[in-house]
Structures are given as structure tokens and as C-alpha cells.
Design a protein around this motif. Structure first.
Motif, PDB file in Angstrom:
ATOM      1  N   UNK A  24       7.829 -23.533  -4.442  1.00  0.00           N
ATOM      2  CA  UNK A  24       6.731 -22.591  -4.679  1.00  0.00           C
ATOM      3  C   UNK A  24       6.646 -21.212  -3.813  1.00  0.00           C
ATOM      4  N   UNK A  25       7.361 -21.360  -2.918  1.00  0.00           N
ATOM      5  CA  UNK A  25       7.614 -20.183  -1.896  1.00  0.00           C
ATOM      6  C   UNK A  25       8.667 -20.230  -1.117  1.00  0.00           C
ATOM      7  N   UNK A  68       3.513 -18.399   5.175  1.00  0.00           N
ATOM      8  CA  UNK A  68       2.527 -18.589   4.107  1.00  0.00           C
ATOM      9  C   UNK A  68       1.161 -19.178   4.938  1.00  0.00           C
ATOM     10  N   UNK A  69       1.352 -20.246   5.686  1.00  0.00           N
ATOM     11  CA  UNK A  69       0.112 -20.628   6.464  1.00  0.00           C
ATOM     12  C   UNK A  69       0.477 -22.028   6.667  1.00  0.00           C
ATOM     13  N   UNK A  70      -0.475 -22.901   7.356  1.00  0.00           N
ATOM     14  CA  UNK A  70      -0.462 -24.270   7.701  1.00  0.00           C
ATOM     15  C   UNK A  70      -1.368 -25.110   6.737  1.00  0.00           C
ATOM     16  N   UNK A  71      -0.682 -26.400   6.727  1.00  0.00           N
ATOM     17  CA  UNK A  71      -1.549 -27.262   6.145  1.00  0.00           C
ATOM     18  C   UNK A  71      -1.671 -28.678   7.074  1.00  0.00           C
ATOM     19  N   UNK A  72      -2.933 -28.890   7.294  1.00  0.00           N
ATOM     20  CA  UNK A  72      -3.172 -29.996   8.204  1.00  0.00           C
ATOM     21  C   UNK A  72      -3.770 -31.175   7.387  1.00  0.00           C
ATOM     22  N   UNK A  73      -3.088 -32.319   7.649  1.00  0.00           N
ATOM     23  CA  UNK A  73      -3.337 -33.517   6.937  1.00  0.00           C
ATOM     24  C   UNK A  73      -3.849 -34.698   7.972  1.00  0.00           C
ATOM     25  N   UNK A  96      -1.940 -34.762  -1.064  1.00  0.00           N
ATOM     26  CA  UNK A  96      -2.757 -33.870  -0.084  1.00  0.00           C
ATOM     27  C   UNK A  96      -1.902 -32.586   0.413  1.00  0.00           C
ATOM     28  N   UNK A  97      -0.672 -32.621   0.367  1.00  0.00           N
ATOM     29  CA  UNK A  97       0.205 -31.582   0.773  1.00  0.00           C
ATOM     30  C   UNK A  97       0.134 -30.545  -0.473  1.00  0.00           C
ATOM     31  N   UNK A  98       0.377 -31.038  -1.867  1.00  0.00           N
ATOM     32  CA  UNK A  98       0.250 -30.195  -2.991  1.00  0.00           C
ATOM     33  C   UNK A  98      -1.104 -29.506  -3.148  1.00  0.00           C
ATOM     34  N   UNK A  99      -2.122 -30.258  -2.735  1.00  0.00           N
ATOM     35  CA  UNK A  99      -3.719 -29.450  -2.726  1.00  0.00           C
ATOM     36  C   UNK A  99      -3.676 -28.578  -1.713  1.00  0.00           C
ATOM     37  N   UNK A 100      -3.086 -28.787  -0.544  1.00  0.00           N
ATOM     38  CA  UNK A 100      -3.232 -27.889   0.678  1.00  0.00           C
ATOM     39  C   UNK A 100      -2.191 -26.708   0.246  1.00  0.00           C
ATOM     40  N   UNK A 101      -1.032 -26.788  -0.268  1.00  0.00           N
ATOM     41  CA  UNK A 101      -0.171 -25.969  -0.669  1.00  0.00           C
ATOM     42  C   UNK A 101      -0.607 -25.081  -1.920  1.00  0.00           C
ATOM     43  N   UNK A 123       2.012 -30.681 -11.243  1.00  0.00           N
ATOM     44  CA  UNK A 123       2.772 -30.884 -10.265  1.00  0.00           C
ATOM     45  C   UNK A 123       2.784 -32.446  -9.981  1.00  0.00           C
ATOM     46  N   UNK A 124       1.645 -33.225 -10.157  1.00  0.00           N
ATOM     47  CA  UNK A 124       1.549 -34.595 -10.137  1.00  0.00           C
ATOM     48  C   UNK A 124       2.399 -35.175 -11.100  1.00  0.00           C
TER      49      UNK A 124
END
Length: 140
Positions: A24-25, A68-73, A96-101, A123-124
Motif C-alpha cells: 500500500x505504500x 507515511x506516519x505512525x500507527x500505535x496499537x 487494527x494495523x489495517x485500520x490504522x494504515x 483487505x480483510x
């Protein structure tokens, strides 16, 4: 490229997360795994919401060579939700990673017209994961 800061020292599906990211990136994405207390502090500081949450995304302004940024879980909440719904913690963290991405990529389920949900569902399905965060939230 995915860089991981696993403060919980939990087992992660790293190969799958790296694959999702790369599909995706081409920009770097940071994944930070924290406990509920740390996530509560981040949610309060950045969203003025005085409670913990499961995932937060922090995009970085677009400029040449920027990540791109950060994902915090929140791994504690991910483990709890996985047990409650009867799937693995690795699957929950992947959801959660997919959601954050998707948020880092500019989608916003609170303001769009279903585009984020559609992408999340695709994606799911592709990765044979359980129901998405958006779908679960909409069912409540």
C-alpha cells in the motif's frame, strides 16, 4: 518499509504486517505497540479523549522522503477483544494495523462515504481475517 517498536514484547505477525504495508505504500510506516495506560495518555494528549483506545494513527505531513506516519496499537485491548470475539491476538492486531494504515493513507470512516469500510473489507477478505473494526463498531 515497516519499523516496529514493540514495547509489549508480544508476538506479532511481522511478515504479514510488512506485506500489507509494502502493498500500500513505499513510504516507511512506524508501528508502536503499547499498553493501555500509555495509549490512554496518547489519546488524552492528542485527541482530548480521557480513556484508552485500541488504535491511533499519526500521519506525517507529506514532503520528499518523509515517512507515511505512525500507527500505535494497544496490545492489552487487542488481546481482550480477540478473546472476546474468539480469534487470535495476531488477527486482531492485523485488523487494527489495517485500520490504522488506511487512516495514514487518508481515509476517514467518520467523514467519508464508505470508502474506508470498502477498502478495509477488501483487505480483510484478501487476508482471511475476522470482521473489521468498522463493521464491529457499526453493529453496536
Amino acid at each position: 518499509m515497516l519499523s516496529i517498536d514493540n514495547e509489549g514484547a508480544i508476538t506479532l505477525p511481522e511478515a504479514l504486517l510488512e506485506r500489507i504495508c509494502a502493498e500500500h505504500t513505499d513510504k516507511e510506516v512506524e508501528l508502536v505497540i503499547v499498553d493501555a495506560k500509555s495509549m490512554h495518555a496518547l489519546n488524552l494528549e492528542h485527541r482530548n479523549v480521557d480513556k484508552t483506545t485500541d488504535v491511533l494513527s499519526f500521519p506525517i505531513d507529506d514532503f520528499p522522503h518523509a515517512p507515511l506516519g505512525s500507527i500505535v496499537i494497544n496490545y492489552e485491548l487487542a488481546f481482550q477483544k480477540a478473546a472476546e470475539l474468539g480469534h487470535s491476538a495476531e488477527e486482531e492486531i492485523t485488523l487494527l494495523f489495517i485500520h490504522g494504515l488506511l487512516h495514514l493513507l487518508g481515509f476517514d470512516h467518520e467523514t467519508d462515504h464508505g470508502e474506508m469500510r470498502k477498502n478495509e473489507e477488501e483487505l480483510i477478505f484478501r487476508y482471511a481475517l475476522p470482521k473489521s473494526l468498522i463493521v464491529r463498531t457499526e453493529e453496536v
